[in-house]
Design a protein around this motif. Structure first.
Motif, mmCIF file in Angstrom:
data_model
loop_
_atom_site.group_PDB
_atom_site.id
_atom_site.type_symbol
_atom_site.label_atom_id
_atom_site.label_comp_id
_atom_site.label_asym_id
_atom_site.label_seq_id
_atom_site.Cartn_x
_atom_site.Cartn_y
_atom_site.Cartn_z
ATOM 1 N N LEU A 1 -35.190 -23.302 -13.313
ATOM 2 C CA LEU A 1 -34.305 -22.676 -12.323
ATOM 3 C C LEU A 1 -35.120 -22.074 -11.177
ATOM 4 O O LEU A 1 -34.795 -22.266 -9.997
ATOM 5 C CB LEU A 1 -33.467 -21.601 -12.999
ATOM 6 C CG LEU A 1 -32.665 -20.685 -12.061
ATOM 7 C CD1 LEU A 1 -31.590 -21.486 -11.332
ATOM 8 C CD2 LEU A 1 -32.045 -19.529 -12.825
ATOM 9 N N ASN A 2 -36.176 -21.355 -11.507
ATOM 10 C CA ASN A 2 -37.008 -20.738 -10.473
ATOM 11 C C ASN A 2 -37.704 -21.783 -9.610
ATOM 12 O O ASN A 2 -37.848 -21.608 -8.400
ATOM 13 C CB ASN A 2 -38.043 -19.813 -11.120
ATOM 14 C CG ASN A 2 -37.453 -18.460 -11.464
ATOM 15 O OD1 ASN A 2 -36.859 -17.800 -10.628
ATOM 16 N ND2 ASN A 2 -37.596 -18.053 -12.706
ATOM 17 N N GLN B 1 -44.844 -17.225 -15.472
ATOM 18 C CA GLN B 1 -43.993 -17.782 -16.516
ATOM 19 C C GLN B 1 -44.699 -18.892 -17.287
ATOM 20 O O GLN B 1 -44.641 -18.942 -18.519
ATOM 21 C CB GLN B 1 -42.716 -18.347 -15.898
ATOM 22 C CG GLN B 1 -41.601 -17.336 -15.703
ATOM 23 C CD GLN B 1 -40.328 -18.046 -15.314
ATOM 24 O OE1 GLN B 1 -40.171 -18.539 -14.207
ATOM 25 N NE2 GLN B 1 -39.393 -18.106 -16.240
ATOM 26 N N TYR C 1 -38.322 -9.516 -13.292
ATOM 27 C CA TYR C 1 -37.852 -10.547 -12.373
ATOM 28 C C TYR C 1 -37.142 -9.924 -11.172
ATOM 29 O O TYR C 1 -37.410 -10.290 -10.021
ATOM 30 C CB TYR C 1 -36.909 -11.492 -13.118
ATOM 31 C CG TYR C 1 -36.438 -12.668 -12.306
ATOM 32 C CD1 TYR C 1 -37.341 -13.539 -11.723
ATOM 33 C CD2 TYR C 1 -35.078 -12.903 -12.125
ATOM 34 C CE1 TYR C 1 -36.902 -14.627 -10.976
ATOM 35 C CE2 TYR C 1 -34.632 -13.991 -11.385
ATOM 36 C CZ TYR C 1 -35.555 -14.843 -10.814
ATOM 37 O OH TYR C 1 -35.129 -15.912 -10.070
ATOM 38 N N PHE D 1 -31.346 -11.001 -16.818
ATOM 39 C CA PHE D 1 -32.711 -11.272 -16.400
ATOM 40 C C PHE D 1 -33.576 -10.046 -16.661
ATOM 41 O O PHE D 1 -33.079 -8.914 -16.691
ATOM 42 C CB PHE D 1 -32.763 -11.631 -14.910
ATOM 43 C CG PHE D 1 -31.989 -12.866 -14.557
ATOM 44 C CD1 PHE D 1 -32.496 -14.119 -14.842
ATOM 45 C CD2 PHE D 1 -30.746 -12.783 -13.950
ATOM 46 C CE1 PHE D 1 -31.783 -15.273 -14.530
ATOM 47 C CE2 PHE D 1 -30.023 -13.915 -13.628
ATOM 48 C CZ PHE D 1 -30.544 -15.164 -13.922
ATOM 49 N N SER D 2 -34.871 -10.275 -16.838
ATOM 50 C CA SER D 2 -35.781 -9.172 -17.123
ATOM 51 C C SER D 2 -35.915 -8.263 -15.910
ATOM 52 O O SER D 2 -35.705 -8.679 -14.758
ATOM 53 C CB SER D 2 -37.160 -9.717 -17.518
ATOM 54 O OG SER D 2 -37.782 -10.347 -16.408
ATOM 55 N N ASP E 1 -35.609 -23.320 -19.345
ATOM 56 C CA ASP E 1 -34.474 -23.378 -18.419
ATOM 57 C C ASP E 1 -34.673 -22.411 -17.257
ATOM 58 O O ASP E 1 -34.376 -22.745 -16.098
ATOM 59 C CB ASP E 1 -33.175 -23.040 -19.162
ATOM 60 C CG ASP E 1 -32.786 -24.122 -20.147
ATOM 61 O OD1 ASP E 1 -33.241 -25.262 -19.979
ATOM 62 O OD2 ASP E 1 -32.038 -23.819 -21.100
ATOM 63 N N PHE E 2 -35.157 -21.233 -17.560
ATOM 64 C CA PHE E 2 -35.386 -20.228 -16.525
ATOM 65 C C PHE E 2 -36.527 -20.659 -15.603
ATOM 66 O O PHE E 2 -36.470 -20.453 -14.382
ATOM 67 C CB PHE E 2 -35.694 -18.888 -17.189
ATOM 68 C CG PHE E 2 -35.763 -17.728 -16.230
ATOM 69 C CD1 PHE E 2 -34.857 -17.625 -15.188
ATOM 70 C CD2 PHE E 2 -36.717 -16.749 -16.377
ATOM 71 C CE1 PHE E 2 -34.903 -16.553 -14.298
ATOM 72 C CE2 PHE E 2 -36.781 -15.684 -15.507
ATOM 73 C CZ PHE E 2 -35.869 -15.578 -14.471
ATOM 74 N N LEU F 1 -26.478 -21.516 -17.299
ATOM 75 C CA LEU F 1 -26.908 -20.687 -16.179
ATOM 76 C C LEU F 1 -25.905 -20.693 -15.030
ATOM 77 O O LEU F 1 -25.941 -19.808 -14.174
ATOM 78 C CB LEU F 1 -28.267 -21.170 -15.661
ATOM 79 C CG LEU F 1 -29.463 -20.987 -16.587
ATOM 80 C CD1 LEU F 1 -30.714 -21.585 -15.957
ATOM 81 C CD2 LEU F 1 -29.689 -19.513 -16.888
ATOM 82 N N LYS G 1 -31.242 -12.062 -22.974
ATOM 83 C CA LYS G 1 -31.979 -12.263 -21.741
ATOM 84 C C LYS G 1 -32.286 -13.744 -21.576
ATOM 85 O O LYS G 1 -32.623 -14.430 -22.537
ATOM 86 C CB LYS G 1 -33.282 -11.455 -21.773
ATOM 87 C CG LYS G 1 -33.091 -9.936 -21.823
ATOM 88 C CD LYS G 1 -32.545 -9.403 -20.521
ATOM 89 C CE LYS G 1 -32.437 -7.877 -20.551
ATOM 90 N NZ LYS G 1 -31.842 -7.340 -19.323
ATOM 91 N N ILE G 2 -32.166 -14.200 -20.351
ATOM 92 C CA ILE G 2 -32.433 -15.607 -20.063
ATOM 93 C C ILE G 2 -33.924 -15.795 -19.844
ATOM 94 O O ILE G 2 -34.561 -15.037 -19.110
ATOM 95 C CB ILE G 2 -31.638 -16.058 -18.828
ATOM 96 C CG1 ILE G 2 -30.147 -16.085 -19.154
ATOM 97 C CG2 ILE G 2 -32.100 -17.428 -18.350
ATOM 98 C CD1 ILE G 2 -29.267 -16.460 -17.988
ATOM 99 N N GLY G 3 -34.484 -16.796 -20.476
ATOM 100 C CA GLY G 3 -35.904 -17.086 -20.318
ATOM 101 C C GLY G 3 -36.192 -18.503 -20.776
ATOM 102 O O GLY G 3 -35.289 -19.322 -20.909
#
Length: 404
Positions: free
Chosen positions: A69-70, A154, A130, A126-127, A65-66, A99, A60-62
């Protein structure tokens, strides 16, 4: 038609695994929902078998970096760019190169006509929270506002986890170094000294004789005991991964004095903050409860939230549904009741999360402040005993020789 391993809960809140035959993952979810089951997760049986055989699963991406990105995506949306154009820019200029392929896939799905939340969910990295938050933003027409709330979530959750990890780094390092030193002394130094004294025919003092007996003569028994303890812990670990074992292990874990209560409050804080973020973003309570339940690692609390979700669906208040299991802390239940009565449930849930996160941080700090010197003193005394015992025959031999 494939088979999917599904983790579901029935109307009574019982959480269990189930094999469902379906053409696609979405079809499996729909079949389960039509039977009145609450779906926690659905995974292809082939991917599950691959994971058991050691095939690396996409993480999972977190993390930072995540978060970046957001922030970038939200800035582009606020600037008035269409979602597709924003995804085009991020797919080629995202700060983290890893990503970019994921964003390219999401952009292609959106270009094919899928919604952003569907494309994010299909990416699989992704979770669930999200994708649910984005879905709520799409339905409410306030995607930017929902992303604002998610970014704030986050930042806080990442900060809390970093703070806890930073607190535990030094004790872990201390135990690791001390274990390496003691292991080296026991396996490398003591046997050589024992052989030397045996060749010299030196009469060993009591402490030295005890040390040599335990670490040399009874080494196989000690190693056997260590292996038995390790296998027992390994068995407990695998048992705790099962449904029934996980619930029973959590019950025992949460009953440990001081530590158990701290672990419970950390899980409750995570649940409350996730639920508050989803509610603030416009997600309905039942859907928010189902998603927030998936964010909890404790199987006992997952079952509690699963039963509460069913009771809320049937018209029960959130406070009453959560209090029925007698697992949630009283203070959290009281504050949730006040939030429901005043119509400010999301802010009250955030208050519960902040209170418990601060308490967990303080308790961990206090425990570490006590544990660190205890570990240091114990390991220092142990090493000192080993070294003194090893050199005691030499001192005795030197004194005897000087007396002659």
């Amino acid at each position: 038609m494939g088979e999917f391993v599904c983790r579901v809960a029935d109307a009574n809140g019982r959480v269990f695994s189930h094999i469902e035959a379906a053409g696609t993952l979405e079809e499996a979810r729909q079949k389960l929902a039509e039977r009145g089951l609450f779906v926690y997760s659905v995974q292809s049986r082939s991917s599950l078998v691959s994971g058991m055989l050691g095939v690396r699963k996409e993480r999972k991406i977190g993390g930072n970096d995540f978060l970046i990105l957001n922030q970038q995506f939200n800035t582009l949306i606020k600037a008035g760019l269409p979602i597709l154009r924003a995804l085009d820019l991020l797919a080629t200029r995202a700060t983290a190169p890893k990503l970019r392929p994921v964003l390219t896939q999401i952009r292609d799905r959106v270009r094919e006509g899928k919604s952003l939340s569907e494309a994010v969910d299909e990416a699989g990295v992704f979770s669930k929270m999200y994708s649910t938050a984005i879905l709520a933003g799409e339905k409410s027409g306030n995607l930017s506002g929902v992303l604002d709330h998610y970014i704030a979530y986050q930042r806080v959750s990442t900060g809390v986890k970093k703070k806890i990890l930073a607190t535990l780094v030094y004790p872990t390092l201390l135990v690791t170094v001390a274990t390496i030193i003691v292991t080296y002394l026991v396996t490398g130094v003591i046997p050589k000294f024992a052989l030397l004294y045996r060749d010299l025919g030196v009469q060993l003092p009591g402490p030295t004789k005890f040390l040599v007996t335990v670490t040399v003569d009874y080494r196989l028994y000690i190693l056997g005991l260590i292996a038995a303890v390790f296998l027992t812990l390994l068995g407990v670990f695998f048992w705790s991964r099962s449904e029934e074992g996980g619930v029973a292990f959590d019950r025992m874990k949460f009953r440990i004095p001081v530590l158990g209560e701290t672990l419970l409050k950390f899980q409750v804080a995570q649940f409350c903050r996730t639920l508050a973020t989803l509610l603030t973003g416009g997600t309905p309570l039942v859907s928010a409860l189902q998603t927030a339940g998936e964010s909890i690692t404790s199987r006992l609390l997952q079952g509690t939230v699963g039963r509460a979700t069913q009771m809320v669906r049937e018209g029960e208040s959130l406070h009453g549904a959560l209090s029925a299991s007698r697992v949630m802390p009283e203070l959290a239940l009281d504050m949730i009741e006040v939030g429901e009565s005043s119509g400010a449930l999301a802010p009250m849930l955030n208050s519960v999360a902040e209170f418990y996160e601060e308490e967990v941080s303080l308790r961990l700090g206090a425990m570490v402040a006590v544990i660190e010197p205890v570990i240091l003193i114990f390991m220092g005394l142990l090493v000192a005993f080993i070294l003194i015992s090893l050199y005691l025959p030499i001192f005795s031999f030197s004194i005897a020789g000087a007396g002659k």
